[in-house]
Structures are given as structure tokens and as C-alpha cells.
Design a protein around this motif. Structure first.
Motif, PDB file in Angstrom:
ATOM      1  N   GLN A 157       3.668   2.605  -8.674  1.00 25.79           N
ATOM      2  CA  GLN A 157       4.329   3.819  -9.167  1.00 25.79           C
ATOM      3  C   GLN A 157       3.818   4.187 -10.554  1.00 25.79           C
ATOM      4  OE1 GLN A 157       6.135   5.433  -6.822  1.00 25.79           O
ATOM      5  NE2 GLN A 157       5.406   3.625  -5.695  1.00 25.79           N
ATOM      6  N   ASP A 158       3.580   3.178 -11.397  1.00 26.05           N
ATOM      7  CA  ASP A 158       3.020   3.450 -12.726  1.00 26.05           C
ATOM      8  C   ASP A 158       1.647   4.109 -12.609  1.00 26.05           C
ATOM      9  OD1 ASP A 158       5.239   2.332 -13.898  1.00 26.05           O
ATOM     10  OD2 ASP A 158       4.297   0.376 -14.268  1.00 26.05           O
TER      11      ASP A 158
ATOM     12  N   ASP B 280      -4.489   7.049  -3.013  1.00 23.82           N
ATOM     13  CA  ASP B 280      -3.560   5.972  -2.680  1.00 23.82           C
ATOM     14  C   ASP B 280      -3.816   4.764  -3.574  1.00 23.82           C
ATOM     15  OD1 ASP B 280      -1.978   7.042  -0.569  1.00 23.82           O
ATOM     16  OD2 ASP B 280      -3.692   6.874   0.787  1.00 23.82           O
ATOM     17  N   VAL B 281      -2.850   3.855  -3.559  1.00 30.52           N
ATOM     18  CA  VAL B 281      -2.966   2.594  -4.294  1.00 30.52           C
ATOM     19  C   VAL B 281      -2.633   1.468  -3.324  1.00 30.52           C
ATOM     20  CG1 VAL B 281      -2.142   1.214  -6.238  1.00 30.52           C
ATOM     21  CG2 VAL B 281      -2.275   3.714  -6.449  1.00 30.52           C
ATOM     22  N   ALA B 282      -3.419   0.404  -3.351  1.00 28.90           N
ATOM     23  CA  ALA B 282      -3.161  -0.737  -2.468  1.00 28.90           C
ATOM     24  C   ALA B 282      -3.469  -2.032  -3.204  1.00 28.90           C
ATOM     25  CB  ALA B 282      -4.005  -0.634  -1.196  1.00 28.90           C
TER      26      ALA B 282
ATOM     27  N   GLN C 274      -6.982   2.342 -18.224  1.00 29.01           N
ATOM     28  CA  GLN C 274      -5.537   2.484 -18.402  1.00 29.01           C
ATOM     29  C   GLN C 274      -4.778   1.723 -17.316  1.00 29.01           C
ATOM     30  OE1 GLN C 274      -5.713   6.870 -18.581  1.00 29.01           O
ATOM     31  NE2 GLN C 274      -4.662   6.747 -20.559  1.00 29.01           N
ATOM     32  N   THR C 275      -5.367   1.641 -16.123  1.00 32.06           N
ATOM     33  CA  THR C 275      -4.761   0.849 -15.053  1.00 32.06           C
ATOM     34  C   THR C 275      -4.723  -0.625 -15.438  1.00 32.06           C
ATOM     35  OG1 THR C 275      -5.477   2.419 -13.353  1.00 32.06           O
ATOM     36  CG2 THR C 275      -4.959   0.184 -12.627  1.00 32.06           C
ATOM     37  N   VAL C 276      -5.780  -1.099 -16.072  1.00 39.14           N
ATOM     38  CA  VAL C 276      -5.800  -2.480 -16.571  1.00 39.14           C
ATOM     39  C   VAL C 276      -4.612  -2.714 -17.494  1.00 39.14           C
ATOM     40  CG1 VAL C 276      -7.050  -4.112 -18.036  1.00 39.14           C
ATOM     41  CG2 VAL C 276      -8.292  -2.762 -16.339  1.00 39.14           C
ATOM     42  N   GLN C 277      -4.376  -1.780 -18.412  1.00 41.11           N
ATOM     43  CA  GLN C 277      -3.278  -1.929 -19.361  1.00 41.11           C
ATOM     44  C   GLN C 277      -1.921  -1.910 -18.660  1.00 41.11           C
ATOM     45  OE1 GLN C 277      -3.645  -2.549 -22.771  1.00 41.11           O
ATOM     46  NE2 GLN C 277      -1.487  -3.066 -22.436  1.00 41.11           N
ATOM     47  N   LEU C 278      -1.771  -1.012 -17.679  1.00 40.24           N
ATOM     48  CA  LEU C 278      -0.510  -0.946 -16.933  1.00 40.24           C
ATOM     49  C   LEU C 278      -0.236  -2.249 -16.185  1.00 40.24           C
ATOM     50  CD1 LEU C 278      -0.731   2.683 -15.463  1.00 40.24           C
ATOM     51  CD2 LEU C 278       0.791   1.885 -17.289  1.00 40.24           C
ATOM     52  N   LEU C 279      -1.264  -2.811 -15.584  1.00 34.40           N
ATOM     53  CA  LEU C 279      -1.095  -4.066 -14.852  1.00 34.40           C
ATOM     54  C   LEU C 279      -0.778  -5.213 -15.803  1.00 34.40           C
ATOM     55  CD1 LEU C 279      -4.055  -3.679 -12.323  1.00 34.40           C
ATOM     56  CD2 LEU C 279      -1.618  -3.488 -11.804  1.00 34.40           C
ATOM     57  N   ASP C 280      -1.443  -5.229 -16.945  1.00 34.10           N
ATOM     58  CA  ASP C 280      -1.157  -6.274 -17.930  1.00 34.10           C
ATOM     59  C   ASP C 280       0.273  -6.154 -18.452  1.00 34.10           C
ATOM     60  OD1 ASP C 280      -3.584  -7.553 -17.763  1.00 34.10           O
ATOM     61  OD2 ASP C 280      -4.493  -6.479 -19.445  1.00 34.10           O
ATOM     62  N   ASP C 281       0.728  -4.917 -18.649  1.00 32.31           N
ATOM     63  CA  ASP C 281       2.098  -4.715 -19.128  1.00 32.31           C
ATOM     64  C   ASP C 281       3.117  -5.267 -18.137  1.00 32.31           C
ATOM     65  OD1 ASP C 281       1.119  -3.499 -21.375  1.00 32.31           O
ATOM     66  OD2 ASP C 281       1.472  -1.444 -20.674  1.00 32.31           O
ATOM     67  N   LYS C 282       2.791  -5.191 -16.848  1.00 34.84           N
ATOM     68  CA  LYS C 282       3.685  -5.705 -15.808  1.00 34.84           C
ATOM     69  C   LYS C 282       3.391  -7.172 -15.482  1.00 34.84           C
ATOM     70  CE  LYS C 282       6.350  -2.256 -14.184  1.00 34.84           C
ATOM     71  NZ  LYS C 282       6.125  -1.171 -15.147  1.00 34.84           N
TER      72      LYS C 282
ATOM     73  N   ARG D 215       0.846  -1.196   0.000  1.00 37.04           N
ATOM     74  CA  ARG D 215       0.000   0.000   0.000  1.00 37.04           C
ATOM     75  C   ARG D 215       0.877   1.240   0.000  1.00 37.04           C
ATOM     76  NH1 ARG D 215      -0.763   2.073   5.468  1.00 37.04           N
ATOM     77  NH2 ARG D 215       0.239   0.701   6.992  1.00 37.04           N
ATOM     78  N   THR D 216       0.361   2.304  -0.582  1.00 35.72           N
ATOM     79  CA  THR D 216       1.097   3.565  -0.595  1.00 35.72           C
ATOM     80  C   THR D 216       0.721   4.456   0.578  1.00 35.72           C
ATOM     81  OG1 THR D 216      -0.569   4.664  -1.979  1.00 35.72           O
ATOM     82  CG2 THR D 216       1.238   3.524  -3.115  1.00 35.72           C
ATOM     83  N   SER D 217      -0.358   4.148   1.276  1.00 36.46           N
ATOM     84  CA  SER D 217      -0.765   4.961   2.426  1.00 36.46           C
ATOM     85  C   SER D 217       0.272   4.843   3.535  1.00 36.46           C
ATOM     86  CB  SER D 217      -2.141   4.519   2.927  1.00 36.46           C
ATOM     87  OG  SER D 217      -2.124   3.150   3.289  1.00 36.46           O
ATOM     88  N   THR D 218       0.313   5.838   4.416  1.00 33.35           N
ATOM     89  CA  THR D 218       1.372   5.901   5.428  1.00 33.35           C
ATOM     90  C   THR D 218       0.876   5.703   6.854  1.00 33.35           C
ATOM     91  OG1 THR D 218       1.135   8.314   5.524  1.00 33.35           O
ATOM     92  CG2 THR D 218       2.775   7.419   3.987  1.00 33.35           C
TER      93      THR D 218
END
Length: 599
Positions: A192-193, A207-209, A132-140, A90-93
Motif C-alpha cells: 500500500q505504501d 502491480d506490486v508482488a 524510494q521503495t527501498v526506503q519504504l521497505l526499510d521503514d517497515k 500480490r496486488t494483481s487480481t
């Protein structure tokens, strides 16, 4: 099951009045008077993590892995009281407090809906970023299962365990991934992407988790809740009445169970709708089905074999519970009779009430016995439980234009003779699991919050409209903390009546199989609060999710969470779009119609 009690030719209406039947029900286990949702004992090494040599405070081998204690405890509560999913990154602090005190207090976290965001709410931006998040996750090559927009809320409780400050998190893109498929480093890189993607739109407050999660259709043989109420006939007869959410199964697939979600009429013909996967297992392919009069019918039955056996068990369990109560009541009557005979006036008054109570319970037991006999004589033969046959079911498809929703629908032509004598149209029986006052307090926690819902005196909630998908973003209520939300509820064969929160932003879900993956956009429902229990579980597929303005909201079809029956989020196809799909095949279909109440 129960075939040993009496021969098939036996008159069950006579047999239930015999000592032999009473001896059988006396051996039934006592009813469980607790909630239907079990609150699991917390175990940090569940879900396949059996490395007992590893400390619970260690991190995984990746640089960005979270401590194991945090991985298994951070989301405790998001499933409405059940243990939450495993956190990956998670990116939260915020800092998770370590369990403390003699009872090992663990913070509970609540899943909150999102209805507005300064940037995402404009120009359909969330849909674009989600895709676009789907595409980023698929790319990784991240094996993701769901993408949801959420918030979290918890009480920042001090060590003294007194009331603390209520904390609400930032809006979070909550990503589910297949178990054991992603470590902290991979999740960090993908996060980060996504953050860079958000920055391109000047968004810096999200945030992203990542957590482990599996999306699955909610079909399964169901178990009925034990009956422990003094009016048990109401509870055991629910699934033999005509309101929505009847438990159904295919004649040839009686081990797969779902629910009937809505009725419609074409002329004088009556139809019911469920999800296709309830009646068409994977082994039957995924082709268009239209009823061919030259071929055998694909019959649909009320309750599969397991469900019917469970219904019989619930009746005998109810009788056994009441008979044990009667034994205790009879002993008290003996005691008060002796006191009243000795001139104790107060005991005489109590004795009158106790005898009245005895008479009522004996009448209930007799009613239950007669109902059991009716079940054995009229419903035990599976052919007597046929309620109709499938007439149309298109293939299951995802990402259907223009919204990306899933098409998972099956239309059944119903046997009018079995429905119309007591038919009330599209109504939901609210049941007896949640009392009227409690139900209204859950639906409207804030007294000054607007609400059109009036609890029906007969518990039959009439549906009169369809909620436009565009209104999902517009909350019409507030929770007890004053947070804007839109409450919804459903009645399902598995989890009965439950209340949840409809998210304002739709989710993206992915299911995996041997042939690849299936993607779709879904309406999302979160649990009511951190202790309310699951909104839905296996066996509820096809049920209608409805709103507080007498409106259809969505057809329930899947959930994401741990493999099994623990779902963080429930998914459904918006009814507004689904109804257009049905009308394209049945152009004269009428969803809302008046049927006179039975005399």
C-alpha cells in the motif's frame, strides 16, 4: 581420483590402449541424454515448509496471506521450467487455476522484461521510485533482497486443455524477501505504501508482488554436463581452449570456481578479468589488492580440483558410451553380414554404411583416449594449470556513483606462453549444446525481426563493441508472441551456453551477512522462456553476458532465487561502466585487438 588406475610414473598414452583402461570405462554410468536442467517434480511442501498437518489450501495466520497452493504454484515456470519461488502477496487480481486432469496440469508462467512505461521511462523516474521503495521497505523493516520491474505472461488454458488466450500482466514491482521473514500482512502494508508512492506520480497501472528470494554470488565447484554426442572431443576439450568463460579458481581456494569474463592488452602484456569474489573469499577481507613483487604471487589456475576430476570423468564417460554403442553396432554388422552373404543387396548396402560408422566411432574413441592421456600427463599437476596471477583487485563496493552499480572486479596478468599460440581475442565458443538452427530460432523467433547476428561457422563469436547502458531500454528484437525484447546470451562453466532476456529497467539487490547488508543496482537478465531452463547458476560468476550485435553487455556476478542453484533473475554489472573502472587503473588498456588466427 583415478590414481588407482596406474602408477604416477606410468605412460598414460600407453595405458589408455590397454584392456585395463577399457574395463574401467566400461563401468562408467551411461550418459544422460536429457537437458542439463532438471524439471523438478512439484512438491508443495519443499523449501522448509514441513508442516504436513496444514492443508495446502489453507492460508497463513495473517489476514492477507495467500492460499498455500497459490503460494507454491503461482510462479511455476519463471525459472525456465523449474519450480518457481514462493509467493507472499500480490496486488494483481488474476485467478490461479486449480490443477486439473489426470496429469494434474499446472499453469506455467513466463517472466517478461520491461523496456518502456509511459511514466517510468521519463526523467529517470524508475530510479527515483526504486530508491524510494527501498526506503519504504526499510521503514517497515522488510528484509528485502531484490526489487525488479517485470511482467508475466501465461496461457489462460480452459479445462479442456486446448490452446487458450495468451495473457500478459501489468508491469509489476517484484520484491524479493528473505525466506520466512515476511507474512501476507506485512507485505500488504508495504504494498500500500508503494502504491501510494506511485499515485503521487499519477501512476495507476502497476502491480506490486512479494516472493521469497535470496541473492547470492554465483561461485561454486562446477559439474560438467555428461557427454552423449558422437563427437565428444569437442565437448570435453572446451575448458582447455582460449575463448572466454574459462573455469578458473585460486591456487589456494580451489573449491571456489568462477569464469574468466574478458581479455585486454596493455602493450604486449595480456590480462584477464573476473569477479573479485571468485578469487578472494570472505576470510581474506575486502581491502585493495595490488601485486607486490616482494610477496608471493596470488596464482590463478585453470579449473579447481573438483572441476578437473569432472573433466576426466566426462572423457571416460564419453568413451564408455561409445564403446557400448560399438558393441551394439558390431552385433548389427554380424546380422547384415549374414544377410549380405546370402545375396541380400539391400543388406549389403547397409553393411557398408555400418562399417563406415564403426570406423568413425573407433577413431573417436582413440582420440578420446589420447586426450585422456594428455590430461593425466600434462594437466593433472595443479602447477601446470597456473595461467597467471592477480595484479589488481579493488574492494567490493556497492551503490557506486553515479548509477549505484557494484564494483566487483579482479584483473589477472596471464601467462602469454599458454595463451598466444592459439589465442583469438575476446571470442565466445558457442559450444555444441544448442545446434545452430535452434540457436538462431531462439535468438530470432520472429523471422521478420531485425538481427545482425550471423552464426559463426567455427562457433567462435567475436566481440567487437560494448553495449551502452542507455540502450538497455531499447528492445532490438521480438519474441515469438511479438513482444519487444532484447535477447542476450552467455557461455559459463556451469550452465554452458544459454539465452536470456535483458530487462530495460535496472534492479536493486541486497545481500545479507553477519556484518549487515550489501546493496547495489544491477542489470537484470530473465530466462528465455518458461521451459528454457535457468540462464545461469552457481559457478558462472565472472562470465560475460553478450548481445546479438557482437557486443559486451555485462559481467555476471549474482542471481536471486532459492538458496542453492535456482535463480529467477541473474544480475550483472554493465560492461560500459566496468570498463571505465578498469581503464582508470590501466589507462593504456585495449579491449578490442586483432590477433591472427592460428595456422
Amino acid at each position: 581420483m583415478y590414481s588407482h588406475l596406474a602408477p604416477d610414473w606410468y605412460n598414460w598414452h600407453e595405458f589408455v590402449l590397454t584392456d585395463a583402461f577399457d574395463q574401467f570405462v566400461s563401468r562408467s554410468p551411461p550418459s544422460n541424454s536429457g537437458d542439463y536442467v532438471s524439471h523438478d517434480r512439484y512438491n508443495l511442501l519443499e523449501d522448509g515448509d514441513n508442516d504436513n498437518t496444514t492443508s495446502i489450501i489453507s492460508i497463513d495466520s495473517s489476514v492477507h496471506g495467500v492460499p498455500k497452493l497459490e503460494a507454491y504454484m503461482y510462479y511455476n515456470g519463471v525459472r525456465g521450467g523449474k519450480r518457481g519461488p514462493k509467493l507472499i502477496y500480490r496486488t494483481s487480481t488474476d485467478v490461479l487455476p486449480f490443477p486439473f486432469g489426470p496429469f494434474q496440469y499446472v499453469r506455467l508462467i513466463q517472466l517478461l522484461t520491461v523496456h518502456e512505461h509511459a511514466k517510468l521511462s521519463k526523467d529517470n523516474l524508475w530510479s527515483k521510485i526504486r530508491d524510494q521503495t527501498v526506503q519504504l521497505l526499510d521503514d517497515k523493516q522488510i528484509k528485502f533482497t531484490s526489487i525488479d520491474l517485470v511482467r508475466f505472461r501465461w496461457e489462460d488454458c480452459p479445462m479442456e486443455r486446448t490452446s487458450g488466450e495468451i495473457v500478459t500482466s501489468s508491469v509489476t514491482i517484484w520484491i524479493g524477501v528473505l525466506p520466512d521473514s515476511t507474512n501476507g500482512d506485512a507485505a500488504f502494508n508495504s504494498a500500500q505504501d508503494i502504491i501510494n508512492l506511485l499515485k503521487q506520480h499519477d501512476i495507476n497501472d502497476i502491480d506490486v508482488a512479494f516472493r521469497e528470494s535470496v541473492v547470492q554470488p554465483l561461485t561454486q565447484p562446477i559439474l560438467y554436463a555428461p557427454v552423449d554426442d558422437l563427437h565428444p572431443l569437442k565437448k570435453v576439450i572446451d575448458w582447455l581452449t582460449t575463448p572466454l568463460s574459462l573455469p578458473i579458481a585460486g591456487m589456494k581456494t580451489r573449491d571456489i570456481q568462477g569464469a574468466l569474463g574478458l581479455y585486454f592488452k596493455v602493450g604486449d602484456d595480456l590480462y584477464g578479468v573476473t569477479a573479485r569474489h571468485v578469487l578472494f573469499p570472505d576470510t581474506e577481507g575486502n581491502e585493495l589488492y595490488r601485486y607486490d613483487t616482494t610477496l608471493p604471487k596470488k596464482n590463478v589456475i585453470l579449473m579447481g580440483d573438483r572441476a578437473f576430476d569432472d573433466l576426466l570423468a566426462s572423457v571416460t564417460n564419453s568413451i564408455g558410451f561409445l564403446k557400448r554403442s560399438l558393441d551394439n553396432l558390431k552385433e548389427r554388422i554380424k546380422l547384415y553380414t549374414a544377410k549380405a552373404t546370402g545375396g541380400d543387396q539391400e543388406a549389403a548396402e547397409v553393411l557398408v554404411r555400418q562399417r563406415r560408422h564403426l570406423d568413425i566411432d573407433m577413431e573417436i574413441i582413440l582420440s578420446l583416449k589420447r586426450f585422456y592421456a594428455t590430461l593425466r600427463m600434462d594437466w593433472a599437476n595443479v602447477n601446470n594449470r597456473v595461467i597467471g596471477h592477480v595484479v589488481w583487485s579493488p574492494p567490493i563496493t556497492g551503490l557506486n556513483p553515479p548509477h549505484g552499480y557494484a564494483q566487483d572486479v579482479c584483473v589477472i596478468k596471464l601467462d602469454k606462453d599458454k595463451f598466444l599460440p592459439n589465442f583469438r581475442g575476446n571470442v565466445i565458443d558457442l559450444g555444441t549444446q544448442i545446434e545452430m538452427i535452434e540457436f538462431m530460432m531462439l535468438i530470432r523467433p520472429q523471422r521478420d525481426a531485425p538481427s545482425k547476428l550471423i552464426y559463426p561457422l567455427d562457433c567462435l563469436y567475436q566481440l567487437k563493441d560494448i553495449l551502452a547502458a542507455a540502450k538497455f531500454k531499447k528492445p532490438n528484437n521480438k519474441d515469438k508472441e511479438g513482444d519487444p525484447t532484447r535477447f542476450v546470451f552467455k557461455r559459463g562453466p556451469s550452465t554452458l551456453t544459454t539465452i536470456g532476456r535483458l530487462n530495460g529497467f535496472e534492479s536493486y539487490e541486497r545481500r545479507y551477512s553477519l556484518l549487515g547488508h550489501f546493496d547495489s543496482v544491477q542489470a537484470a537478465v530473465y530466462p528465455h522462456d518458461k521451459t528454457s531452463g535457468l540462464f545461469s547458476s552457481l559457478g558462472d560468476s565472472g562470465a560475460a553476458i553478450v548481445g546479438t550485435d557482437n557486443d559486451f553487455v555485462a559481467q555476471l556476478n549474482a542471481g536471486t532465487g532459492s538458496a542453492g542453484d535456482s535463480c529467477d533473475i541473474i544480475y550483472g554489472t554493465p560492461m560500459e561502466w566496468l570498463w571505465t573502472v578498469i581503464q582508470a587503473e590501466f589507462p593504456n588498456a585495449v579491449l578490442f585487438f586483432d590477433d591472427p588466427a592460428p595456422n
